[in-house]
Design a protein around this motif. Structure first.
Motif, PDB file in Angstrom:
ATOM      1  N   ALA A  63       0.375  -1.314  -0.143  1.00  0.00           N
ATOM      2  CA  ALA A  63       0.155  -0.560  -0.090  1.00  0.00           C
ATOM      3  C   ALA A  63       0.883   1.154   0.021  1.00  0.00           C
ATOM      4  O   ALA A  63       1.010   1.984  -0.748  1.00  0.00           O
ATOM      5  N   ALA A  64       1.628   0.755   1.203  1.00  0.00           N
ATOM      6  CA  ALA A  64       2.817   2.594   0.603  1.00  0.00           C
ATOM      7  C   ALA A  64       3.448   2.699  -0.128  1.00  0.00           C
ATOM      8  O   ALA A  64       3.586   3.878  -0.759  1.00  0.00           O
ATOM      9  N   ILE A  66       2.558   2.441  -3.861  1.00  0.00           N
ATOM     10  CA  ILE A  66       1.323   2.585  -4.144  1.00  0.00           C
ATOM     11  C   ILE A  66       1.121   4.025  -3.582  1.00  0.00           C
ATOM     12  O   ILE A  66       1.358   4.834  -4.892  1.00  0.00           O
ATOM     13  N   GLY A  67       0.986   4.205  -2.324  1.00  0.00           N
ATOM     14  CA  GLY A  67       0.929   5.649  -2.178  1.00  0.00           C
ATOM     15  C   GLY A  67       2.245   6.947  -2.780  1.00  0.00           C
ATOM     16  O   GLY A  67       1.687   7.574  -3.075  1.00  0.00           O
ATOM     17  N   ALA A  68       3.110   6.020  -2.406  1.00  0.00           N
ATOM     18  CA  ALA A  68       4.189   7.129  -3.054  1.00  0.00           C
ATOM     19  C   ALA A  68       4.483   6.952  -4.081  1.00  0.00           C
ATOM     20  O   ALA A  68       5.317   7.855  -5.019  1.00  0.00           O
ATOM     21  N   LEU A  70       1.729   7.293  -6.291  1.00  0.00           N
ATOM     22  CA  LEU A  70       0.867   8.875  -6.584  1.00  0.00           C
ATOM     23  C   LEU A  70       1.251   9.660  -6.959  1.00  0.00           C
ATOM     24  O   LEU A  70       0.888  10.343  -7.074  1.00  0.00           O
ATOM     25  N   ASN A  90      -2.851  -5.247  -2.811  1.00  0.00           N
ATOM     26  CA  ASN A  90      -2.664  -4.180  -3.038  1.00  0.00           C
ATOM     27  C   ASN A  90      -2.498  -3.778  -4.421  1.00  0.00           C
ATOM     28  O   ASN A  90      -2.105  -3.060  -5.018  1.00  0.00           O
TER      29      ASN A  90
ATOM     30  N   LEU B  66      -7.817   9.909  -2.456  1.00  0.00           N
ATOM     31  CA  LEU B  66      -7.418   8.532  -2.602  1.00  0.00           C
ATOM     32  C   LEU B  66      -8.390   6.883  -2.431  1.00  0.00           C
ATOM     33  O   LEU B  66      -8.410   6.948  -0.904  1.00  0.00           O
ATOM     34  N   ALA B  75      -1.661   2.989   5.524  1.00  0.00           N
ATOM     35  CA  ALA B  75      -0.859   2.267   4.804  1.00  0.00           C
ATOM     36  C   ALA B  75      -0.648   3.146   3.525  1.00  0.00           C
ATOM     37  O   ALA B  75       0.725   3.682   3.234  1.00  0.00           O
ATOM     38  N   PHE B  76      -1.385   3.649   2.628  1.00  0.00           N
ATOM     39  CA  PHE B  76      -1.239   4.495   1.456  1.00  0.00           C
ATOM     40  C   PHE B  76      -1.100   5.932   1.754  1.00  0.00           C
ATOM     41  O   PHE B  76       0.011   6.203   1.140  1.00  0.00           O
ATOM     42  N   GLY B  79       2.474   6.090   2.951  1.00  0.00           N
ATOM     43  CA  GLY B  79       3.328   6.084   1.712  1.00  0.00           C
ATOM     44  C   GLY B  79       3.405   7.338   1.041  1.00  0.00           C
ATOM     45  O   GLY B  79       4.436   7.791   0.239  1.00  0.00           O
ATOM     46  N   VAL B  80       2.424   7.924   0.493  1.00  0.00           N
ATOM     47  CA  VAL B  80       2.181   9.473   0.440  1.00  0.00           C
ATOM     48  C   VAL B  80       3.544  10.170   1.102  1.00  0.00           C
ATOM     49  O   VAL B  80       3.799  11.005   0.314  1.00  0.00           O
ATOM     50  N   ALA B  83       6.610   9.952   0.655  1.00  0.00           N
ATOM     51  CA  ALA B  83       7.225  10.061  -0.818  1.00  0.00           C
ATOM     52  C   ALA B  83       7.676  12.087  -0.441  1.00  0.00           C
ATOM     53  O   ALA B  83       8.117  12.812  -1.777  1.00  0.00           O
TER      54      ALA B  83
END
Ligand SMILES: Cc1ncc(C[n+]2csc(CCOP(=O)(O)OP(=O)(O)O)c2C)c(N)n1
Ligand code: SF4
Ligand SMILES: [Mg+2]
Lengths: 377, 272
Positions: A63-64, A66-68, A70, A90, B66, B75-76, B79-80, B83
């Motif tokens: 998940a992380a 994919i987030g990064a 994006l 995911n 999102l 968790a997503f 990452g966002v 980043a």
């Protein structure tokens, strides 16, 4: 190839290849025999201004990543069988939302916890069909430490260009083996980036395919505000369940692979004139296969060799080419018979197909393959 | 002066999918006003959700949004945020999404103290799937999967968050829309992981089955059964019996994850 010479383990070469490709984010969860990829990037990523994070599990790591991605960062995760299973949820999300990312699976024996330190190639079909629903799948299977480096770069390139997850399947043998490799100087290998929008934000539709089947992707935070979902969606990115929109979307996701075989397919076909036997193999089993074919040649038996570097999409034409020539195709693989089914399906009875299979945590030896060659010769 | 939501609602995306009387809309409006109050730039704000009725919220608002998989919003979001730590990251989730399937991500995000604000739309039930019990369904309550009363005991979101290390923790309700807005704004402005337990209602799958009255009566229940955490300090225990405490329970300055990681980058990047 000019460049820096190093004596690397496969997992280190993978991490180095990722950096070369422009990877700036890694999220993972420790698992043998993949952990060195994470450890290497934990050291190296912050030095290049990137970020490393050890998440609470593989679901979170995927998940992380994919987030990064994006936000515009090329992103990687690495795992092995049990973790690959957890990535699947995911990974499907990355397929439908079309988010580039690379997943390394250093294969070990299974099912379940299986053989944590024993090599295997038993996740071949999982790499194709592991996540639910119809979905595109791309998997690369290098066979040497040098090739792990270059195929990791290619995995990122493909993932970026096609906006889809790419799996890199290695195994415990080549993941942990050390070989002398050359790290090419910057610029020697081509690096591809995802297509980004050229229209101003107010005209941007995140899944607009008027210019081609890979829609340009804007980075979150760059002024293009849009919606991303794992639900089927229309060109604006918002959910839809209209049959007239869902079916084309599903078909387009698959077409990203089937219409780009030129950049996806990669294999080596080594032909011997008059050969009546062929071998199809990949990864570390391909190393044993090559040795066995050499031994067979010494014994006067000619054998053609198809080494798959891209596993998915499977190179049907190459398999058919072999089947049209030889009487028997041998498929050595460290599992109880997975790729063999794809060979059989592709060649549709044009030749006999027999396996050389091993699932005991030991590599397939050249002698085993040679025995099979002699049997069918 | 009435607040104008137009700037924040995506054109053409209303009406929403929520049932008449669902309190999720009240929480959404509180979030919008809170964002406006803090003055977040829309382009630099990402709203992340999981799956459920609550998690449909990001689709309606004009940010980078999102909508992820069930339970995985944090968790997503992690990452966002890692980043690009400059982005303002807000996560929204239902109680089931945040605390059952997403429970592991929830506690670890608390522990990490990463600068994300999480609003739990806590309606004590799995609304979207038709009223199964959730980790916040009180003991004894009826749900479609607890037809004889819930044998389980509920999580207290506030205690859980504090125990796991979140640095801002508060609770309000959909009845108390203005304090809720204030807390969300406070949580966004706070550097670190903030959890706002937003008690809300699902008249359709929870209220009806448990005979809790209509949508309005369910909201009024919050008015009559909550006590501010400050006021509670001066009240005798018998008066607090059965009451739910609201307010800010924790607000602590402590090192934030991305800041700590930035220090590492600074320290080692010189080495090349
Ligand atoms: C992996 C997975 N398991 C189950 C579901 C089905 N599901 C969708 S929403 C939901 C629960 C939602 O409840 P909650 O998070 O409390 O949100 P609400 O609908 O109450 O706002 C479930 C179980 C799913 N989408 N994905
Ligand atoms: S089912 Fe419940 S939570 Fe979902 S929209 Fe309806 S009232 Fe709201
Ligand atoms: Mg709920």
């Amino acid at each position: 190839m000019s460049g820096k010479e190093v004596f690397y383990q496969g997992n280190e070469a993978c991490a180095e290849g990722a950096l070369y490709a422009g990877c700036r984010f890694f999220a993972g969860y420790p698992i043998t025999p993949s952990t060195e990829v994470a450890e290497f990037l934990a050291r190296r990523l912050p030095r290049v201004g990137g970020a490393f994070i050890q998440m609470e599990d593989e679901i979170a790591a995927m998940a992380a990543v994919i987030g990064a991605s994006l936000v515009g960062k090329k992103s990687l995760t690495a795992t092995s069988g049990p973790g690959y299973s957890l990535k699947m949820e995911n990974l499907g999300y990355a397929c439908i939302a079309e988010v580039p990312c690379v997943i390394v699976n250093v294969m070990r024996g299974g099912p379940s916890t299986g053989l944590p330190t024993g090599p295997s190639q038993s996740d071949v079909m999982q790499a194709r069909w592991g996540t639910h629903g119809d979905h595109p799948a791309i998997a690369l299977a290098p066979a040497s430490v040098q090739e792990i480096f270059t195929e990791t770069v290619r995995a990122f390139n493909i993932s970026e260009r096609l906006r889809t997850p790419v799996s890199l399947l290695t195994d415990e043998i080549i993941g942990h083996m050390r070989e002398r490799i050359i790290i090419p100087p910057e610029g020697e290998l081509e690096i591809w980036d995802r297509p980004r929008p050229t229209v101003p934000p107010e005209q941007y539709k995140p899944y607009d395919i008027s210019e081609g089947i890979i829609p340009p992707m804007a980075d979150f935070g760059s002024g293009y505000r849009y919606h991303v979902t794992g639900l089927n969606h229309d060109e604006t990115g918002f959910p839809t369940n209209k049959p007239s929109l869902v079916q084309p979307e599903e078909e387009r996701l698959m077409a990203k692979v089937t219409e780009n075989l030129d950049i996806l397919e990669k294999h080596e076909y080594t032909e011997k004139e008059g050969a009546r036997i062929g071998v199809v193999s990949f990864g570390s089993s391909a190393r044993s296969s090559r040795a066995a074919i050499g031994l067979a040649a010494e014994a006067g038996i000619k054998v053609d060799f198809l080494r798959l570097i891209t596993l998915w999409p499977f190179p049907e034409d190459a398999a058919v080419q072999m089947a049209d020539k030889v009487d028997t195709i041998i498929v050595p693989e460290m599992n109880l018979g997975q790729m063999i089914e794809e060979v059989q399906r592709s060649i549709a009875g044009r030749a006999e197909v027999v396996g050389v299979n091993r699932a005991d945590g030991e590599p397939i030896t050249p002698a085993q393959i040679l025995d099979r060659i002699r049997e069918v010769a | 002066m009435t607040f104008n939501y137009d700037e924040y609602i995506r054109p053409g995306k209303l009406p929403h999918i929520w049932c008449p009387g669902c309190a999720h809309g009240i929480v959404m409006k509180s979030i919008i006003r809170a964002i406006d109050r803090v003055g977040l730039e829309k382009d630099k704000t990402v709203i992340v959700s999981g799956i459920g009725c609550a998690s449909r919220m990001p689709g309606y608002v004009d940010f980078n949004t999102l909508h992820t998989t069930h339970g995985r919003s944090l968790a997503f979001a992690t990452g966002v945020k890692m980043a690009d730590p400059e982005l303002n990251v807000i996560a929204v989730a239902g109680d089931g999404d945040a605390l059952a399937i997403g429970g592991n991500h929830f506690i670890h995000t608390c522990r990490r103290n990463i600068d994300i604000t999480m609003i739990v739309f806590n309606n004590n039930i799995y609304g979207m799937t038709g009223g199964q019990f959730s980790p916040t369904t009180p003991h004894g309550r009826l749900a479609s999967t607890t037809p004889y009363g819930n044998p389980d005991y509920a999580f207290d979101v506030v205690e859980l968050s504090i125990g796991a290390g979140a640095s801002y923790v508060s609770r309000s309700t959909a009845y108390h829309a203005i304090p809720l807005e204030r807390q969300i704004a406070d949580g966004i402005a706070h550097k670190g992981f903030s959890v706002i337990d937003a008690l809300c209602t699902c008249p359709t799958t929870y209220g009806r089955r448990n005979k809790l009255g209509n949508a309005t009566e369910m909201l009024m229940w919050f008015k009559d059964n909550t006590v501010g955490v400050k006021a509670a300090e001066k009240m005798p225990p018998e008066k607090l019996e059965g009451k739910i405490l609201t307010g800010v329970f924790k607000k602590e300055e402590k090192p934030e994850y991305c800041d700590e990681y930035a220090k590492i980058i600074e320290r080692v990047s010189a080495k090349g």
